[in-house]
Scaffold this motif. Sequence first.
Motif, short mmCIF file in Angstrom:
data_model
loop_
_atom_site.label_atom_id
_atom_site.label_comp_id
_atom_site.label_asym_id
_atom_site.label_seq_id
_atom_site.Cartn_x
_atom_site.Cartn_y
_atom_site.Cartn_z
N ARG A 220 -14.47 5.96 3.54
CA ARG A 220 -13.18 6.01 2.86
C ARG A 220 -13.05 7.18 1.89
O ARG A 220 -12.12 7.20 1.08
CB ARG A 220 -12.94 4.69 2.12
CG ARG A 220 -12.93 3.48 3.04
CD ARG A 220 -12.59 2.20 2.30
NE ARG A 220 -11.20 2.14 1.89
CZ ARG A 220 -10.67 1.11 1.22
NH1 ARG A 220 -11.42 0.07 0.91
NH2 ARG A 220 -9.40 1.12 0.87
N GLU B 255 -12.55 2.46 7.11
CA GLU B 255 -12.86 1.33 6.25
C GLU B 255 -13.73 0.36 7.02
O GLU B 255 -13.42 -0.02 8.14
CB GLU B 255 -11.55 0.65 5.82
CG GLU B 255 -11.79 -0.49 4.88
CD GLU B 255 -10.51 -0.99 4.23
OE1 GLU B 255 -9.53 -0.22 4.15
OE2 GLU B 255 -10.49 -2.14 3.81
N TYR C 61 -15.29 -5.29 -4.10
CA TYR C 61 -16.11 -6.26 -3.38
C TYR C 61 -17.53 -6.34 -3.93
O TYR C 61 -18.13 -7.41 -4.00
CB TYR C 61 -16.21 -5.86 -1.90
CG TYR C 61 -14.95 -6.07 -1.11
CD1 TYR C 61 -14.41 -7.34 -0.96
CD2 TYR C 61 -14.32 -5.00 -0.49
CE1 TYR C 61 -13.25 -7.54 -0.22
CE2 TYR C 61 -13.17 -5.20 0.26
CZ TYR C 61 -12.64 -6.46 0.39
OH TYR C 61 -11.50 -6.66 1.12
N ASP D 212 -9.91 -7.23 -4.92
CA ASP D 212 -9.80 -6.71 -3.57
C ASP D 212 -9.66 -7.92 -2.65
O ASP D 212 -9.83 -9.07 -3.06
CB ASP D 212 -11.02 -5.85 -3.19
CG ASP D 212 -10.69 -4.90 -2.02
OD1 ASP D 212 -9.73 -5.17 -1.28
OD2 ASP D 212 -11.39 -3.88 -1.85
N LYS E 122 -8.00 1.46 -8.07
CA LYS E 122 -9.01 0.68 -7.35
C LYS E 122 -10.13 1.62 -6.91
O LYS E 122 -9.91 2.83 -6.84
CB LYS E 122 -8.38 -0.02 -6.14
CG LYS E 122 -7.94 0.93 -5.00
CD LYS E 122 -7.21 0.19 -3.90
CE LYS E 122 -6.90 1.09 -2.73
NZ LYS E 122 -6.09 0.46 -1.69
N HIS E 123 -11.30 1.15 -6.65
CA HIS E 123 -11.78 -0.22 -6.71
C HIS E 123 -12.77 -0.24 -7.85
O HIS E 123 -13.80 0.45 -7.77
CB HIS E 123 -12.45 -0.61 -5.41
CG HIS E 123 -11.61 -0.24 -4.18
ND1 HIS E 123 -11.54 1.03 -3.65
CD2 HIS E 123 -10.79 -0.99 -3.39
CE1 HIS E 123 -10.74 1.04 -2.59
NE2 HIS E 123 -10.27 -0.17 -2.41
N ARG F 99 -20.23 -3.81 2.13
CA ARG F 99 -19.52 -3.72 0.85
C ARG F 99 -19.37 -5.08 0.17
O ARG F 99 -19.30 -5.16 -1.05
CB ARG F 99 -18.16 -3.06 1.05
CG ARG F 99 -17.21 -3.78 2.02
CD ARG F 99 -15.89 -3.02 2.14
NE ARG F 99 -14.93 -3.69 3.02
CZ ARG F 99 -13.65 -3.38 3.08
NH1 ARG F 99 -13.14 -2.44 2.31
NH2 ARG F 99 -12.83 -4.00 3.90
N GLU G 110 0.84 -1.20 0.00
CA GLU G 110 0.00 0.00 0.00
C GLU G 110 0.88 1.26 0.00
O GLU G 110 1.96 1.26 0.59
CB GLU G 110 -0.92 0.02 1.23
CG GLU G 110 -1.86 -1.17 1.36
CD GLU G 110 -3.04 -1.14 0.39
OE1 GLU G 110 -3.23 -0.09 -0.29
OE2 GLU G 110 -3.76 -2.15 0.30
N TYR H 222 -12.88 -13.12 6.39
CA TYR H 222 -11.59 -12.86 5.73
C TYR H 222 -10.66 -14.04 5.88
O TYR H 222 -10.45 -14.52 6.97
CB TYR H 222 -10.90 -11.69 6.40
CG TYR H 222 -11.31 -10.38 5.85
CD1 TYR H 222 -11.18 -10.12 4.50
CD2 TYR H 222 -11.82 -9.40 6.66
CE1 TYR H 222 -11.54 -8.90 3.99
CE2 TYR H 222 -12.19 -8.18 6.16
CZ TYR H 222 -12.04 -7.94 4.82
OH TYR H 222 -12.40 -6.74 4.33
N PHE H 223 -10.03 -14.41 4.82
CA PHE H 223 -8.94 -15.39 4.88
C PHE H 223 -9.30 -16.50 5.86
O PHE H 223 -8.61 -16.77 6.83
CB PHE H 223 -7.63 -14.72 5.28
CG PHE H 223 -7.33 -13.51 4.46
CD1 PHE H 223 -7.28 -13.58 3.07
CD2 PHE H 223 -7.13 -12.27 5.05
CE1 PHE H 223 -7.01 -12.45 2.30
CE2 PHE H 223 -6.87 -11.15 4.28
CZ PHE H 223 -6.81 -11.25 2.91
O1 LIG Z 1 -8.14 -8.80 6.23
N1 LIG Z 1 -7.56 -7.73 6.18
O2 LIG Z 1 -6.59 -7.53 6.94
C1 LIG Z 1 -7.97 -6.72 5.29
C2 LIG Z 1 -7.45 -5.45 5.39
C3 LIG Z 1 -7.88 -4.45 4.51
C4 LIG Z 1 -8.79 -4.75 3.56
O3 LIG Z 1 -9.21 -3.74 2.72
C5 LIG Z 1 -9.11 -3.85 1.39
O4 LIG Z 1 -7.76 -4.04 1.04
C6 LIG Z 1 -7.28 -2.95 0.28
C7 LIG Z 1 -6.30 -3.48 -0.68
O5 LIG Z 1 -5.67 -2.49 -1.37
C8 LIG Z 1 -8.52 -2.36 -0.32
O6 LIG Z 1 -8.41 -1.01 -0.67
C9 LIG Z 1 -9.51 -2.55 0.75
O7 LIG Z 1 -10.82 -2.51 0.25
C10 LIG Z 1 -9.32 -5.99 3.47
C11 LIG Z 1 -8.90 -6.99 4.33
#
Ligand SMILES: O=[N+]([O-])c1ccc(O[C@@H]2O[C@@H](CO)[C@H](O)[C@H]2O)cc1
Length: 784
Positions: free
Chosen positions: A159, A488, A248, A283, A198-199, A213, A81, A772-773
């Motif tokens: 954001r 965010e 997303y 994303d 993005k996005h 989102r 980033e 997430y993940f």
């Molecule tokens: O799981 N996480 O740690 C995590 C952190 C940030 C995140 O945001 C997304 O990741 C950014 C990637 O550039 C996008 O701008 C944003 O929408 C999405 C997931």
Amino acid sequence: MTTSYRLLGALSFALGVSALFPDCVNGPLKNETICDTSASPAERARSLVKLYTLPEKINATGSDSPGVPRLGIPPYEWWNEGLHGIAGMYTNFSDQGDYSYSTSFPQPILMGAAFDDALITEVATVISTEARAFNNANRTGLDFWTPNINPYRDPRWGRGQETPGEDPYHLSSYVQALIKGLQGDSTDPFKRVVATCKHFAGYDMENWNGNERYQFDAQISQQDLVEYYLPPFKSCVDANVGAFMCSYNAVNGVPTCADPYLLQTILREHWGWTNEEQWVTSDCDAVQNVYLPHQWSSTREQAVADSLIAGTDINCGTYMPIHLPGAFAQNLVNESVIDTALIRQYSSLVRLGWFDPPENQPYRQLGFDAVATNASRQLAYKAAVEGIVLLKNDGILPLALDSSSSLGIFGDWANATDDLLGNYAGIPTYLHSPLWAAQQLNLTVHYAQGPGGQTDPTTESWLSIQPAADASDIIIYIAGINNDVEFEGDDRVTIAWSGAQLDVIGQLATLGKPMVVVSMGGGQLDSSPIANNPNISALLWGGYPGQDGGVAILDILTGKAAPAGRLPTTQYPAKYINQVPMTDMALRPGPNNPGRTYRWYNDTAVFEFGTGLHYTNFSASIPSAPQQNHSISDLTKPCNSTRLDLCAFASLAINVTNTGAVTSDYVTLGFLSGTHGPAPYPKKRLVSYQRLFSIEGGASKTATLNLTLGSLARVDEKGNTVLYPGEYRLEVDNGPLASVDFTLTGEQKVLDEWPQPPANRTGKGVSGFEGYFVPGYGSGQVVL
Ligand SMILES: O=[N+]([O-])c1ccc(O[C@@H]2O[C@@H](CO)[C@H](O)[C@H]2O)cc1
């Protein structure tokens, strides 16, 4: 230095430790085309991908690419980033000493307010230089997932601070300047870094009223898509950006990462983003969302296949590496699709010099002495000064101070530290708060915080401020919002100042002392109670001003610098958020929508887009107006439909005179209005701007406003860009300070015929979310 990098690379490879880059001199690939610097990037990448097994290819589809040890390909992390300086996410800052900090610029929303494209190129050049220095120390990557250029459509968006504002022309121009600084000239032998727009697309809501989102299906008319949501992305294509990120959300039923209409028909075919070194990342875990919650694809395997086939080349996260084996087993995807994605990835790394010996690469020579230089520090300060906007001034500013002055500085931003930076920040060189800056002056400073921020409901804060306020001759109140309420994952639930803040501001105002309010944060707060209070002398907006933000604010208050920033968003009255749901993507006014942005909002803004006062006054004139009548057929003869921004109409010289005494910059804004094409007509639209610098009192300077056929044209309901006969007016500034009328005659002409979306774009409903993940699906790679 060069030798030590070579030694390090060779040594780490020999020890089995991950190397920084492939060794094309002594490594296993040295005789392969990938190492042949005379071959094209795509030829080189193709030769490498041919050597990969299918599992090795599949592993390379995730953002944390593990490399291929048997071929000497080291791991590479694609997720980096750099929104306003290299950012913390995947940058490894050391605890102390070298590489423990970098330059932290203001948030884009404040840099956008400067309306200075040359500044943006300079800032981006520093970011890419510092990124290279950190990369050489194996602390960050070579591609950066910036900029965020979704237009700031709704004031609630968490954001919006990451964007340069609400206007698509402004964003398009800003982003061209930014990409130039991040990537360098496209003819340079090596890219500085790769930028990622993005996005893509229609992403500008985090979580409003339960609409998240991840599952939101943005219903956008083709007209609004082409006119408002897409122009900044087209501008990225024109700037030859190296990467895009799909979002997303879904647009009109289809999750963008699985949408061949957006990723293939529009992006690659219609806009011509066809270079093999350009890739699309999702994303982070957006591919997962294609399955759940979007339910566009009926299985996980189908979701990864649909995304890859649609044109998503990298999956931020691990969903593709985990589920592609199943997709191949079920014949949902074939190997040539993954090859295309990998050729794009590796061609991009070739252009970044990843495979080439460092000796001939200037960027590979950069070390920490290129980071946080005096010039970069000055630039961060200058960017903050240029963006800050003066909204009200009864003449109290600039403050006349001397050593006998006693300044009271209050509010939760007065002693701000990290708040100065906003989100997606790295470790700054320093953090200079307004209080710190005031304490550097030779005068008496009183400080008390007052309410702890927008969410602090305390009503007795006034009592803690009163003694310091009583002891002060001049009151400065610096507060507003911060990342506690705009962030965010969440949108704001109010755009009004909090009751506790207004209470303290009101109490301070009753003291009858000269009083200034500085409103901070990315989103606008309805400041009408402050603007309308005759006991408050002045009001400024300071955004997120970065590492030297406090000094920039104090220098403007004291007259060391003169304000010339302009609001990059409309400041709506607080009632606005009750008049239109965030989920309503329409720009034009409707039964439950008063219209969005200065182009369409049909009520009175508290402060208009483009508002910005000075410590002086300006007049403007247009010495030689363009001819009165223009035939559309004559105008369009030499025009190439893929670059309407280059189809010249007129270059208008604007003579700007400083009619007061204080030397000041002036942002020349050119707005177009008039009755051409079908009603309803936008109130006006920005079509050109130029910042002029240091105009002395009584002196004049000339701005050039370039008008193109692209800026004259409007977008019809199908998304076609059309040049219409009718009346046109070009106005200089809000007000306006000057204007000129002209007429276009003859038949209307379609300048760009928009490809229509396929008919079967219907979402399949929304449910569930894997997170997430997700453990079990998440971190880690497929075992080879
Ligand atoms: O799981 N996480 O740690 C995590 C952190 C940030 C995140 O945001 C997304 O990741 C950014 C990637 O550039 C996008 O701008 C944003 O929408 C999405 C997931």
